[in-house]
Design a protein around this motif. Structure first.
Motif, mmCIF file in Angstrom:
data_model
loop_
_atom_site.group_PDB
_atom_site.id
_atom_site.type_symbol
_atom_site.label_atom_id
_atom_site.label_comp_id
_atom_site.label_asym_id
_atom_site.label_seq_id
_atom_site.Cartn_x
_atom_site.Cartn_y
_atom_site.Cartn_z
ATOM 1 N N GLY A 154 -27.344 -0.185 19.462
ATOM 2 C CA GLY A 154 -27.816 -0.382 20.829
ATOM 3 C C GLY A 154 -27.139 -1.552 21.524
ATOM 4 N N MET A 155 -26.070 -2.078 20.937
ATOM 5 C CA MET A 155 -25.334 -3.185 21.561
ATOM 6 C C MET A 155 -24.595 -2.687 22.798
ATOM 7 N N SER A 156 -24.377 -3.586 23.727
ATOM 8 C CA SER A 156 -23.502 -3.269 24.854
ATOM 9 C C SER A 156 -22.066 -3.226 24.338
ATOM 10 N N ALA A 157 -21.162 -2.668 25.126
ATOM 11 C CA ALA A 157 -19.750 -2.622 24.731
ATOM 12 C C ALA A 157 -19.208 -4.035 24.526
ATOM 13 N N THR A 158 -19.577 -4.946 25.394
ATOM 14 C CA THR A 158 -19.115 -6.333 25.283
ATOM 15 C C THR A 158 -19.623 -6.978 23.997
ATOM 16 N N ALA A 159 -20.890 -6.758 23.680
ATOM 17 C CA ALA A 159 -21.471 -7.329 22.456
ATOM 18 C C ALA A 159 -20.831 -6.706 21.216
ATOM 19 N N ALA A 160 -20.567 -5.408 21.250
ATOM 20 C CA ALA A 160 -19.944 -4.741 20.106
ATOM 21 C C ALA A 160 -18.522 -5.249 19.891
ATOM 22 N N ILE A 161 -17.803 -5.495 20.963
ATOM 23 C CA ILE A 161 -16.450 -6.061 20.839
ATOM 24 C C ILE A 161 -16.526 -7.466 20.268
ATOM 25 N N ALA A 162 -17.496 -8.251 20.743
ATOM 26 C CA ALA A 162 -17.651 -9.619 20.249
ATOM 27 C C ALA A 162 -18.066 -9.663 18.784
ATOM 28 N N ALA A 163 -18.869 -8.697 18.346
ATOM 29 C CA ALA A 163 -19.360 -8.691 16.965
ATOM 30 C C ALA A 163 -18.485 -7.870 16.020
ATOM 31 N N GLY A 164 -17.800 -6.865 16.560
ATOM 32 C CA GLY A 164 -17.104 -5.928 15.688
ATOM 33 C C GLY A 164 -15.601 -5.868 15.836
ATOM 34 N N LEU A 165 -15.029 -6.709 16.690
ATOM 35 C CA LEU A 165 -13.581 -6.728 16.857
ATOM 36 C C LEU A 165 -13.025 -8.143 16.843
ATOM 37 N N THR A 166 -13.476 -8.958 17.754
ATOM 38 C CA THR A 166 -12.911 -10.296 17.941
ATOM 39 C C THR A 166 -12.872 -11.147 16.664
ATOM 40 N N PRO A 167 -13.944 -11.191 15.853
ATOM 41 C CA PRO A 167 -13.899 -12.052 14.660
ATOM 42 C C PRO A 167 -12.888 -11.598 13.600
ATOM 43 N N PHE A 168 -12.362 -10.400 13.741
ATOM 44 C CA PHE A 168 -11.529 -9.828 12.687
ATOM 45 C C PHE A 168 -10.032 -9.850 13.002
ATOM 46 N N LEU A 169 -9.667 -10.248 14.210
ATOM 47 C CA LEU A 169 -8.273 -10.144 14.629
ATOM 48 C C LEU A 169 -7.322 -11.018 13.813
ATOM 49 N N ILE A 170 -7.707 -12.239 13.517
ATOM 50 C CA ILE A 170 -6.823 -13.126 12.736
ATOM 51 C C ILE A 170 -6.642 -12.591 11.324
ATOM 52 N N GLY A 171 -7.729 -12.164 10.689
ATOM 53 C CA GLY A 171 -7.639 -11.602 9.343
ATOM 54 C C GLY A 171 -6.796 -10.340 9.309
ATOM 55 N N ASP A 172 -6.925 -9.517 10.342
ATOM 56 C CA ASP A 172 -6.127 -8.293 10.390
ATOM 57 C C ASP A 172 -4.651 -8.597 10.595
ATOM 58 N N ALA A 173 -4.355 -9.641 11.335
ATOM 59 C CA ALA A 173 -2.953 -10.044 11.494
ATOM 60 C C ALA A 173 -2.380 -10.483 10.142
ATOM 61 N N LEU A 174 -3.180 -11.186 9.349
ATOM 62 C CA LEU A 174 -2.726 -11.603 8.012
ATOM 63 C C LEU A 174 -2.528 -10.393 7.098
ATOM 64 N N LYS A 175 -3.446 -9.432 7.161
ATOM 65 C CA LYS A 175 -3.322 -8.212 6.355
ATOM 66 C C LYS A 175 -2.058 -7.441 6.752
#
Length: 193
Positions: A154-175
């Motif tokens: 039930g998250m908004s799109a903005t909240a889902a991006i903040a919780a499910g995308l943004t925190p993972f970008l640095i780790g994904d760049a390392l992977k």
């Protein structure tokens, strides 16, 4: 004799194709790809404020796809998903079943298929092409996972991006950087044999 003439043509192959062909090989590769993904999912770190942890799962799923090819990659990740839903505790943090993060697993199935198809076209042969392949795969995972997260919680799109995308970008760049070195190096070693 030139190096190009000495190395066999590998166009249209993925790394798994270098093994002697058989149904047993293919079954073992699919099972191994699912197990590797399940094992990598146990490398898990919770993210404060997010129901999605940082895991090694995405890295494994993309490596499985590129090294096994589209068909076997699809089957390996589908087996991983079906077995996890059925109760095998090999999703992140030893869980199973359907959770808000299940959309990422669905995205991994699609991503493994796409990166496997790209690898068959040589996208795993150089660092630059491998970087692009990993970025495409990760984008697919997020394109499925983030909307699923929003819908299931039930998250908004903005909240889902903040919780499910943004925190993972640095780790994904390392992977992606790890994969950029791993697969092209594996091909160079295979070509020396």
């Amino acid at each position: 004799m030139s190096t190009a003439a000495a190395t066999p043509a590998r166009t249209g192959q993925v790394l798994a194709d270098l093994l002697p062909a058989s149904r047993v090989r293919d079954a073992a590769l699919v099972l191994g790809g699912a197990a590797l993904t399940g094992l990598a999912a146990q490398l898990s770190v919770p993210v404060p404020g997010s129901p999605v942890p940082v895991t090694g799962q995405t890295f494994a799923a993309l490596l499985v796809g590129t090294s096994l090819g589209a068909g076997r990659g699809l089957l390996a990740l589908a087996l991983y998903a079906v077995a996890g839903v059925a109760g095998v505790p090999w999703f992140a943090q030893g869980t199973s079943g359907v959770a808000p993060s299940f959309g990422y697993i669905l995205g991994m199935i699609l991503a493994a298929t796409v990166v496997g198809a790209l690898a068959r076209r040589g996208a795993d042969r150089s660092m630059l092409r491998m970087a692009g392949t990993m970025l495409v795969g990760e984008a697919i995972i997020y394109a499925v996972g983030v909307p699923y997260l929003a819908l299931s919680t039930g998250m908004s799109a903005t909240a889902a991006i903040a919780a499910g995308l943004t925190p993972f970008l640095i780790g994904d760049a390392l992977k992606a950087a790890l994969a950029m070195g791993a697969l092209p190096t594996a091909w160079k070693l295979a070509d020396k044999r």
